[in-house]
Design an enzyme around this catalytic site. Structure first.
Site, PDB file in Angstrom:
ATOM      1  N   ASP A  10       0.865  -1.162   0.000  1.00  0.00           N
ATOM      2  CA  ASP A  10       0.000   0.000   0.000  1.00  0.00           C
ATOM      3  C   ASP A  10       0.917   1.231   0.000  1.00  0.00           C
ATOM      4  O   ASP A  10       2.081   1.141   0.425  1.00  0.00           O
ATOM      5  CB  ASP A  10      -0.873  -0.046   1.262  1.00  0.00           C
ATOM      6  CG  ASP A  10      -1.608   1.248   1.500  1.00  0.00           C
ATOM      7  OD1 ASP A  10      -2.312   1.692   0.585  1.00  0.00           O
ATOM      8  OD2 ASP A  10      -1.463   1.814   2.595  1.00  0.00           O
ATOM      9  N   GLY A  45      -4.986   2.563  -3.351  1.00  0.00           N
ATOM     10  CA  GLY A  45      -6.270   3.158  -3.692  1.00  0.00           C
ATOM     11  C   GLY A  45      -6.103   4.299  -4.679  1.00  0.00           C
ATOM     12  O   GLY A  45      -7.058   4.755  -5.298  1.00  0.00           O
TER      13      GLY A  45
END
Length: 250
Positions: A10, A45
């Site tokens: 991430d 994201g």
């Protein structure tokens, strides 16, 4: 050395510190992993454009998972797979945002990011755009819960977050874990050979399914509970630490 072949990282709150930088320590240990023949991939994201400068900084020519799994890249600029969010739901999500005045919202399309201040051209329809993700940000816990409950009732969306104040919505079944399964198929490896690290709810599915799921020291409590191990925070070079400790074993 562990039998790990892929490290899926991430970005915000994990690889990047609070200044949105990759520390020298993290960069050095990522390079060591690459030198050892391990694939290092972003699993974020963020959209492709938001992730690209950091891939370039690390000279990564590896696959990438962007927009929480809605896009999978074979390598930078080479798209492997894209899963769209139906314009029907984007319309409903937009209307839901407007119902709660003062709630910040944004939406990723394949051509850009729209938000409260810059929404789509009124001359276009929702159907004229190819949507990937919708998001809300509010510091009002009650409003956030109401939005979550209403969107969740439709049963058609994957709902996560990338911070405790936001909600992120993707097409049903699309997560960083679905992205990782696709990467594994592409690379000819097993999920058991993957290390996945993150700090927020959009990382949980990947952390649960990976061979080694790592929560950052700064991760949300639910993420720590889902993980196999908890490492140092994103401001303490936690990525360098996890590579050192679990992948390359010192």
């Amino acid at each position: 050395m562990g039998n790990y072949k892929l490290i899926a990282l991430d970005m915000d709150g994990t690889l990047l510190n609070e200044q949105s930088e990759i520390s020298g320590e993290n960069a050095e240990w990522i390079q060591r992993a690459l030198d050892a023949g391990i694939t290092v991939s972003f699993s974020t994201g963020r959209g492709f454009r938001g992730a690209l400068p950091f891939a370039e900084q690390l000279k990564l020519e590896t696959p990438m998972i962007t927009v929480n799994g809605s896009e999978i890249w074979q390598k930078p600029h080479v798209l492997h797979q894209r899963t769209l969010l139906s314009p029907v739901y984007v319309k409903q999500l937009h209307e839901l945002a407007l119902k709660y005045a003062g709630t910040w919202f944004w939406a990723y399309s394949t051509t850009g990011i729209y938000n409260l201040e810059k929404w789509i051209d009124p001359a276009t329809t929702y159907e004229d755009h190819h949507w990937l993700k919708f998001g809300y940000y509010t510091e009002d816990d009650v409003v956030r819960k109401r939005i979550f409950d209403e969107a969740n009732e439709w049963g058609a969306l994957e709902i996560t977050n990338s911070s405790e104040q936001n909600l992120e919505l993707n097409a049903k079944g699309i997560t960083k874990a679905s992205g990782l399964r696709e990467l594994c198929a592409m690379l000819g490896i097993e999920m058991s050979q993957v290390v996945a690290a993150g700090d927020s709810l959009n990382d949980i599915a990947a952390i649960r399914e990976a061979g080694l799921g790592v929560a950052m020291g700064n991760a949300q409590q639910a993420v720590k509970e889902a993980a196999d191990v908890v490492t140092l925070s994103n401001n303490e070079h936690g990525v360098a630490e996890l590579i050192k400790q679990y992948v390359l074993k010192g």
